[in-house]
Design an enzyme around this catalytic site. Structure first.
Site, PDB file in Angstrom:
ATOM      1  N   CYS A   2      33.629  42.417  45.697  1.00  0.00           N
ATOM      2  CA  CYS A   2      33.542  42.978  47.029  1.00  0.00           C
ATOM      3  C   CYS A   2      34.586  41.783  47.794  1.00  0.00           C
ATOM      4  CB  CYS A   2      32.226  42.266  47.815  1.00  0.00           C
ATOM      5  SG  CYS A   2      30.757  42.860  47.217  1.00  0.00           S
ATOM      6  N   ARG A  27      40.400  44.182  43.424  1.00  0.00           N
ATOM      7  CA  ARG A  27      39.205  43.104  42.991  1.00  0.00           C
ATOM      8  C   ARG A  27      37.921  44.212  42.433  1.00  0.00           C
ATOM      9  NH1 ARG A  27      38.833  38.201  45.868  1.00  0.00           N
ATOM     10  NH2 ARG A  27      36.476  38.311  45.959  1.00  0.00           N
ATOM     11  N   TRP A  73      31.127  46.128  45.938  1.00  0.00           N
ATOM     12  CA  TRP A  73      30.966  46.579  44.435  1.00  0.00           C
ATOM     13  C   TRP A  73      29.446  46.257  44.137  1.00  0.00           C
ATOM     14  CZ3 TRP A  73      29.097  44.285  39.848  1.00  0.00           C
ATOM     15  CH2 TRP A  73      29.483  44.722  39.051  1.00  0.00           C
ATOM     16  N   ASN A  99      29.839  38.854  51.224  1.00  0.00           N
ATOM     17  CA  ASN A  99      30.329  38.894  49.615  1.00  0.00           C
ATOM     18  C   ASN A  99      29.358  38.039  48.938  1.00  0.00           C
ATOM     19  OD1 ASN A  99      32.309  40.216  50.124  1.00  0.00           O
ATOM     20  ND2 ASN A  99      33.900  38.612  49.517  1.00  0.00           N
ATOM     21  N   GLY A 100      28.827  38.216  47.738  1.00  0.00           N
ATOM     22  CA  GLY A 100      27.785  37.238  47.323  1.00  0.00           C
ATOM     23  C   GLY A 100      26.436  37.807  46.891  1.00  0.00           C
ATOM     24  N   GLU A 470      41.496  41.580  22.442  1.00  0.00           N
ATOM     25  CA  GLU A 470      42.033  41.776  23.456  1.00  0.00           C
ATOM     26  C   GLU A 470      42.600  43.217  23.670  1.00  0.00           C
ATOM     27  OE1 GLU A 470      42.194  40.812  26.626  1.00  0.00           O
ATOM     28  OE2 GLU A 470      43.911  41.463  27.210  1.00  0.00           O
ATOM     29  N   LYS A 474      41.779  46.100  26.384  1.00  0.00           N
ATOM     30  CA  LYS A 474      42.563  46.652  27.226  1.00  0.00           C
ATOM     31  C   LYS A 474      42.460  48.267  27.131  1.00  0.00           C
ATOM     32  CE  LYS A 474      43.448  44.198  29.065  1.00  0.00           C
ATOM     33  NZ  LYS A 474      42.894  43.008  29.461  1.00  0.00           N
ATOM     34  N   GLU A 477      39.158  49.439  28.567  1.00  0.00           N
ATOM     35  CA  GLU A 477      39.082  49.332  30.112  1.00  0.00           C
ATOM     36  C   GLU A 477      39.678  50.448  30.887  1.00  0.00           C
ATOM     37  OE1 GLU A 477      39.226  44.611  31.681  1.00  0.00           O
ATOM     38  OE2 GLU A 477      40.734  45.311  30.294  1.00  0.00           O
ATOM     39  N   HIS A 493      31.413  46.007   5.514  1.00  0.00           N
ATOM     40  CA  HIS A 493      30.028  45.722   5.473  1.00  0.00           C
ATOM     41  C   HIS A 493      29.206  46.454   6.525  1.00  0.00           C
ATOM     42  CE1 HIS A 493      31.135  42.678   2.636  1.00  0.00           C
ATOM     43  NE2 HIS A 493      31.970  41.950   3.461  1.00  0.00           N
ATOM     44  N   LYS A 588      38.096  42.744  39.278  1.00  0.00           N
ATOM     45  CA  LYS A 588      38.934  41.799  39.115  1.00  0.00           C
ATOM     46  C   LYS A 588      38.212  40.496  38.700  1.00  0.00           C
ATOM     47  CE  LYS A 588      43.304  40.652  38.010  1.00  0.00           C
ATOM     48  NZ  LYS A 588      43.616  40.717  36.539  1.00  0.00           N
TER      49      LYS A 588
HETATM   50  C1  G6P Z   1      36.952  40.667  34.782  1.00  0.00           C
HETATM   51  C2  G6P Z   1      38.334  41.140  34.731  1.00  0.00           C
HETATM   52  C3  G6P Z   1      38.967  40.706  33.551  1.00  0.00           C
HETATM   53  C4  G6P Z   1      38.914  39.155  33.221  1.00  0.00           C
HETATM   54  C5  G6P Z   1      37.328  38.497  33.356  1.00  0.00           C
HETATM   55  C6  G6P Z   1      37.411  37.247  33.390  1.00  0.00           C
HETATM   56  O1  G6P Z   1      36.012  41.140  34.087  1.00  0.00           O
HETATM   57  O2  G6P Z   1      38.377  42.348  35.113  1.00  0.00           O
HETATM   58  O3  G6P Z   1      40.098  41.144  33.497  1.00  0.00           O
HETATM   59  O4  G6P Z   1      39.397  38.833  31.966  1.00  0.00           O
HETATM   60  O5  G6P Z   1      36.884  39.081  34.737  1.00  0.00           O
HETATM   61  O6  G6P Z   1      37.926  36.693  34.588  1.00  0.00           O
HETATM   62  P1  G6P Z   1      38.895  35.453  34.743  1.00  0.00           P
HETATM   63  O7  G6P Z   1      39.390  35.390  35.999  1.00  0.00           O
HETATM   64  O8  G6P Z   1      37.712  34.310  34.814  1.00  0.00           O
HETATM   65  O9  G6P Z   1      39.908  35.138  33.719  1.00  0.00           O
END
Ligand code: G6P
Length: 593
Positions: A2, A27, A73, A99-100, A470, A474, A477, A493, A588
């Site tokens: 949010c 965000r 969100w 927010n929260g 990673e 990516k 996502e 396995h 984010k």
């Molecule tokens: C969310 C973001 C990711 C990020 C993760 C951890 O899931 O979409 O891109 O890696 O949070 O966030 P941080 O700010 O702790 O690296």
């Protein structure tokens, strides 16, 4: 997650709040809303959907000097108009955005609000009614807000307007960021500094358990004992241009291109000729420990695997990577003298913060490695190191990953005290990334070959496997293709059962010691119908390989090979027409556990 924006001043609040909300879109959110004061009335516009849609429905002719807005969100209740913020108290006097998460909202409802009607499924609506409840007991608004927030358990950044006094915005903050900025034409409040750029010259990031109110030219802050607190404002040294896409189609592509200059910037920040500039306290903290526990989520967790590699190889200190969300609720065996290192781009990730508090309460030192010096984790930790990646806007993290790895490599080198060629090798890695960026059309062509896939697997071993993790994150996502990373030796396995005709399997081969065995494992998948794709380091490449990664020091290969995978994900997502910078369901900054 949010986002909050509030404005009070001489400019038009609608424009300021809506453009601020647009800047917080990165965000992640699913609904948006705004409340505007006009002629002592509060008008509310809100709905599921993007800020552009809110702009359309908030098509008002009046101008307003006070507004509060929100991007939601969904946590409590589905994304719809009723659950969107702002929320309003039953007597329509108090309007707020939040927010929260309020953990005890059900209990508060039962204790105080049995006679109240609720229109949404949110935890937020109880706060508006709780303020009304205490105000009905004869408290003035400041006192009613204080009494209400003193009852709340959980996290909140709150903006509240009182219909009977529309010259103020009440504010409160606990565990969720809230920034107040001042400028010539008024005061802006937001979840991060971006919406302040262009409007404000100075700002303050509120401490936890702070509340108060702002007028168009004054900020009054109080602690929860209702004692006014003094504070210093910091200068805001960002321009609104810093948050643009420039000539790029997407923030993600811009951020991928920024990576070579970030590496060079980190070299400047952390090296003084050949000497590494990291405080002796941080180095001593690591030297004193018998085990390093690396704690993170998402991309930052995958960067932590390289940190583990550096600390073990260079410093001889056993290191372990923990998923923050698991560590909050588990109690691993903590022996001797541990040190906790937290990697977080935002510094605001709720799970990581919860772990940090848990282990700091037990007296264990913490080092936060973040991209934000003003973040909760940076402020909370015993020590902080900055990754200097610049604001990352695209939800899918790219430049923060390589910056975290670079900082951990520098830190481990500093702790080891070994003579270093790292600076030189980092410069070579920056050049290698530039070469990949020049050749990105080749990666776009590979993207065309896999865009129709339903499943895709990345395989590698050791360091390359960690990059596969990673790379798979990516791709899933932003392309929404089901992608998994497998340690190539583990395939037989169980996971090899998933290989069907035409399923793309991408092998990453950058390490001499594992190159040939990974290739053998790839042949095993090819024999079962897989479409094999190889990204290999030049020194071990073969004619049929699909992308040649320029040679770099083997321990820096991840920050180079990952760029190929970032671009692949980017092109697949754009070919599919996906919203690359704002992928569905993702946020984010994940500020709820
Ligand atoms: C969310 C973001 C990711 C990020 C993760 C951890 O899931 O979409 O891109 O890696 O949070 O966030 P941080 O700010 O702790 O690296």
């Amino acid at each position: 997650m949010c986002g909050i924006v509030g404005y009070i001043g001489s400019k038009d609040a609608k424009d300021t709040v809506l453009s601020g909300l647009q800047q917080l879109e990165y965000r992640g959110y699913d609904s948006a809303g705004i409340a505007l004061v006009h002629d002592h009335e509060i008008k509310i516009y809100k709905d599921q959907g993007r800020v552009d849609h809110l702009r359309e429905i908030c098509n008002v002719s009046f101008s307003s000097n006070l507004g509060i807005g929100h991007t939601r969100w969904a946590t409590h209740g589905i994304p719809n108009k009723l659950n969107s913020h702002p929320h309003i108290s039953n007597n329509e006097r108090f309007v707020l955005v939040h927010n929260g998460v309020i953990e005890n909202y059900k209990k508060l409802k039962l204790t105080y609000l049995n006679d109240y009607k609720f229109y949404s499924e949110t935890d937020t609506e109880i706060i508006a009614n709780l303020i009304e409840y205490f105000s009905n007991q004869g408290k003035d608004t400041r006192d009613a807000v204080l009494t209400a927030i003193s009852e709340l358990e959980g996290s909140y950044a709150l903006l509240v307007i009182d219909k009977k006094d529309t010259n103020k915005i009440y504010i409160a903050k606990n565990k969720t960021p809230l920034i107040v900025g001042t400028g010539e034409s008024g005061i802006t409040i937001a979840s991060d500094v971006i919406p302040l750029a262009g409007h404000c010259k100075n700002y303050i990031s509120l401490e936890d358990k702070t509340f108060g109110y702002v007028t168009s030219d004054e900020i009054h802050l109080f602690n929860y004992f209702n004692k006014e607190i003094s504070f210093d404002m910091k200068q805001l040294d960002i321009s609104s241009n810093a948050f643009g896409k420039g000539d790029y189609d997407h923030f993600m592509l811009k951020e991928i291109h920024e990576q070579p200059s970030i590496i060079r910037h980190l070299v400047q920040e952390y090296f003084d000729k050949e000497k590494i500039n990291i405080s002796t306290e941080i180095i001593q903290c690591i030297k004193n420990c018998t085990k390093i526990n690396l704690v993170a989520c998402g991309t930052s967790m995958y960067a932590s695997y390289m940190a583990k590699y550096y600390f073990e190889k260079l410093c001889n200190i056993p290191s372990e990577v923990f998923v923050a969300s698991e560590l909050v609720y588990s109690s691993p065996l903590i022996l001797d003298k541990p040190c906790f290192i937290y990697l977080s781009q935002s510094g605001e990730t709720a799970d990581s913060i919860a772990v940090m508090k848990k282990f700091m309460d037990k007296g264990f030192p913490s080092i936060a490695i973040t991209n934000s010096v003003n973040s909760t984790m940076a402020n909370l930790a015993t020590y902080h190191l900055n990754i200097f990646a610049g604001k990352e806007i695209a939800v899918a993290s790219t430049k923060a990953y390589i910056a975290q790895i670079v900082v951990c490599a520098i830190l481990a080198k500093a702790v080891s005290g070994q003579k270093t060629n790292l600076k030189n090798n980092l410069s070579k890695a920056a050049l290698a990334i530039e070469k990949i960026l020049e050749d990105k059309i080749l990666i776009k062509n590979i993207a065309k070959e896999i865009v129709k896939a339903n499943d895709l697997f990345y395989i590698g071993r050791g360091i390359d496997y960690w990059v596969c993790l990673e790379a798979a994150l990516k791709l899933k996502e932003i392309s929404y293709i089901h992608t998994e990373a497998f340690s190539s030796g583990e395939l037989k396995h169980g996971s090899i059962a998933l290989i069907d005709q035409g399923v793309p399997v991408i092998a990453i081969c950058t390490q001499e010691g594992t190159n040939s065995i990974v290739r053998s494992n790839l042949i095993e998948t090819k024999s079962r119908g897989a479409k094999d794709i190889v990204f290999a380091m030049e020194s071990m490449s073969e004619a049929s390989d699909d992308f040649i990664i320029p040679n770099v020091a083997h321990y820096l290969a991840p920050i180079v090979s990952v760029v190929v995978c970032q671009l692949l994900a980017y092109y697949v997502a754009t070919l599919k027409g996906n919203d690359v910078d704002k992928p569905k369901n993702l946020a984010k900054s994940v500020t709820v556990e």
